[in-house]
Design a protein around this motif. Structure first.
Motif, PDB file in Angstrom:
ATOM      1  N   GLY A 283      28.619  17.154   5.437  1.00 40.49           N
ATOM      2  CA  GLY A 283      29.801  17.195   4.450  1.00 40.49           C
ATOM      3  C   GLY A 283      30.404  15.858   4.717  1.00 40.49           C
ATOM      4  O   GLY A 283      29.563  14.390   4.314  1.00 40.49           O
ATOM      5  N   THR A 284      30.640  14.970   3.498  1.00 42.74           N
ATOM      6  CA  THR A 284      31.514  13.746   2.806  1.00 42.74           C
ATOM      7  C   THR A 284      33.221  14.441   2.074  1.00 42.74           C
ATOM      8  O   THR A 284      33.098  15.289   2.393  1.00 42.74           O
ATOM      9  CB  THR A 284      30.744  13.798   1.611  1.00 42.74           C
ATOM     10  OG1 THR A 284      30.742  14.913   0.313  1.00 42.74           O
ATOM     11  CG2 THR A 284      29.425  13.931   1.242  1.00 42.74           C
ATOM     12  N   MET A 285      33.829  13.186   2.357  1.00 45.92           N
ATOM     13  CA  MET A 285      34.830  12.973   2.272  1.00 45.92           C
ATOM     14  C   MET A 285      35.344  12.870   0.356  1.00 45.92           C
ATOM     15  O   MET A 285      36.266  12.704  -0.141  1.00 45.92           O
ATOM     16  CB  MET A 285      35.907  11.889   2.343  1.00 45.92           C
ATOM     17  CG  MET A 285      35.970  12.024   4.474  1.00 45.92           C
ATOM     18  SD  MET A 285      36.522  13.500   4.384  1.00 45.92           S
ATOM     19  CE  MET A 285      38.163  13.316   4.231  1.00 45.92           C
ATOM     20  N   GLU A 286      34.913  13.049  -0.169  1.00 45.98           N
ATOM     21  CA  GLU A 286      34.457  13.012  -1.597  1.00 45.98           C
ATOM     22  C   GLU A 286      34.896  14.198  -2.118  1.00 45.98           C
ATOM     23  O   GLU A 286      34.912  15.517  -1.450  1.00 45.98           O
ATOM     24  CB  GLU A 286      33.147  13.113  -2.607  1.00 45.98           C
ATOM     25  CG  GLU A 286      31.616  11.716  -2.270  1.00 45.98           C
ATOM     26  CD  GLU A 286      32.725  10.530  -2.804  1.00 45.98           C
ATOM     27  OE1 GLU A 286      32.941  11.069  -3.857  1.00 45.98           O
ATOM     28  OE2 GLU A 286      32.205   9.863  -2.123  1.00 45.98           O
TER      29      GLU A 286
ATOM     30  N   ARG B 122      28.159  23.806   4.313  1.00 49.45           N
ATOM     31  CA  ARG B 122      27.829  22.512   5.018  1.00 49.45           C
ATOM     32  C   ARG B 122      28.144  23.170   6.448  1.00 49.45           C
ATOM     33  O   ARG B 122      27.752  22.359   7.302  1.00 49.45           O
ATOM     34  CB  ARG B 122      29.288  21.649   4.758  1.00 49.45           C
ATOM     35  CG  ARG B 122      29.315  21.430   3.504  1.00 49.45           C
ATOM     36  CD  ARG B 122      28.507  19.906   3.089  1.00 49.45           C
ATOM     37  NE  ARG B 122      28.592  19.739   2.024  1.00 49.45           N
ATOM     38  CZ  ARG B 122      27.894  19.481   1.523  1.00 49.45           C
ATOM     39  NH1 ARG B 122      26.234  19.687   1.645  1.00 49.45           N
ATOM     40  NH2 ARG B 122      27.720  18.177   0.037  1.00 49.45           N
TER      41      ARG B 122
ATOM     42  N   ARG C  86      32.914  19.235  11.226  1.00 55.01           N
ATOM     43  CA  ARG C  86      32.452  17.995  12.620  1.00 55.01           C
ATOM     44  C   ARG C  86      32.306  19.661  13.678  1.00 55.01           C
ATOM     45  O   ARG C  86      34.001  19.981  13.613  1.00 55.01           O
ATOM     46  CB  ARG C  86      33.674  17.119  12.527  1.00 55.01           C
ATOM     47  CG  ARG C  86      33.627  16.999  14.112  1.00 55.01           C
ATOM     48  CD  ARG C  86      34.395  15.940  14.993  1.00 55.01           C
ATOM     49  NE  ARG C  86      33.786  15.302  16.588  1.00 55.01           N
ATOM     50  CZ  ARG C  86      33.139  14.288  16.559  1.00 55.01           C
ATOM     51  NH1 ARG C  86      32.237  13.977  16.026  1.00 55.01           N
ATOM     52  NH2 ARG C  86      33.028  14.168  18.030  1.00 55.01           N
TER      53      ARG C  86
ATOM     54  N   MET D 129      34.077  17.859   4.890  1.00 50.51           N
ATOM     55  CA  MET D 129      33.263  17.507   5.522  1.00 50.51           C
ATOM     56  C   MET D 129      33.805  18.641   7.214  1.00 50.51           C
ATOM     57  O   MET D 129      34.636  18.601   7.250  1.00 50.51           O
ATOM     58  CB  MET D 129      34.632  15.600   6.581  1.00 50.51           C
ATOM     59  CG  MET D 129      33.930  15.088   7.018  1.00 50.51           C
ATOM     60  SD  MET D 129      32.199  14.666   7.005  1.00 50.51           S
ATOM     61  CE  MET D 129      31.933  13.492   6.723  1.00 50.51           C
TER      62      MET D 129
ATOM     63  N   ASP E 110      34.092  18.518  -2.200  1.00 54.17           N
ATOM     64  CA  ASP E 110      33.452  18.455  -0.679  1.00 54.17           C
ATOM     65  C   ASP E 110      34.573  19.422  -0.029  1.00 54.17           C
ATOM     66  O   ASP E 110      35.614  19.232   0.485  1.00 54.17           O
ATOM     67  CB  ASP E 110      32.312  17.452  -0.299  1.00 54.17           C
ATOM     68  CG  ASP E 110      31.506  17.653   0.168  1.00 54.17           C
ATOM     69  OD1 ASP E 110      30.959  19.479   0.396  1.00 54.17           O
ATOM     70  OD2 ASP E 110      30.443  16.744   0.298  1.00 54.17           O
TER      71      ASP E 110
END
Length: 98
Positions: free
Chosen positions: A10-13, A78, A20, A18, A16
């Motif tokens: 994923g991303t921090m956009e 994700r 972990r 993220m 979306d």
């Protein structure tokens, strides 16, 4: 699936999430969720993460999720990607229960 290393997806956009994943020494899932829509959808996001992990038979994991308004399908994708990366697996199981 056994988590053997840290895995990310994923991303921090906007729209979306993220994800972990890290292995932990004891059974169970430890979920740390932050979200820009926590009050409205925090329970739903948590449920999607936990059910996806259960569908993939993942246990003994620490999940750190930073959500920026992702849809359920994005959250599932994700989590699946992070699980495969953290398990160092190329046996992809992309179909999970919706």
């Amino acid at each position: 699936m056994q988590i053997i290393q840290a895995g990310f997806a994923g991303t921090m956009e906007s729209s979306d999430i993220m994800i972990r994943l890290e292995p932990k020494d004891s059974p169970g899932v430890e979920l740390h969720l932050t979200s820009s829509v926590m009050q409205q959808f925090g329970k739903q996001i948590s449920q999607v993460i936990l059910s996806t992990l259960a569908d993939m038979q993942v246990d003994g994991v620490i999940v750190t999720a930073t959500d920026k308004g992702a849809l359920d399908c994005t959250v599932r994708a994700r989590v699946c990607t992070a699980v495969h990366r953290a398990a160092n697996s190329e046996n992809y199981m992309w179909r999970t229960k919706a």
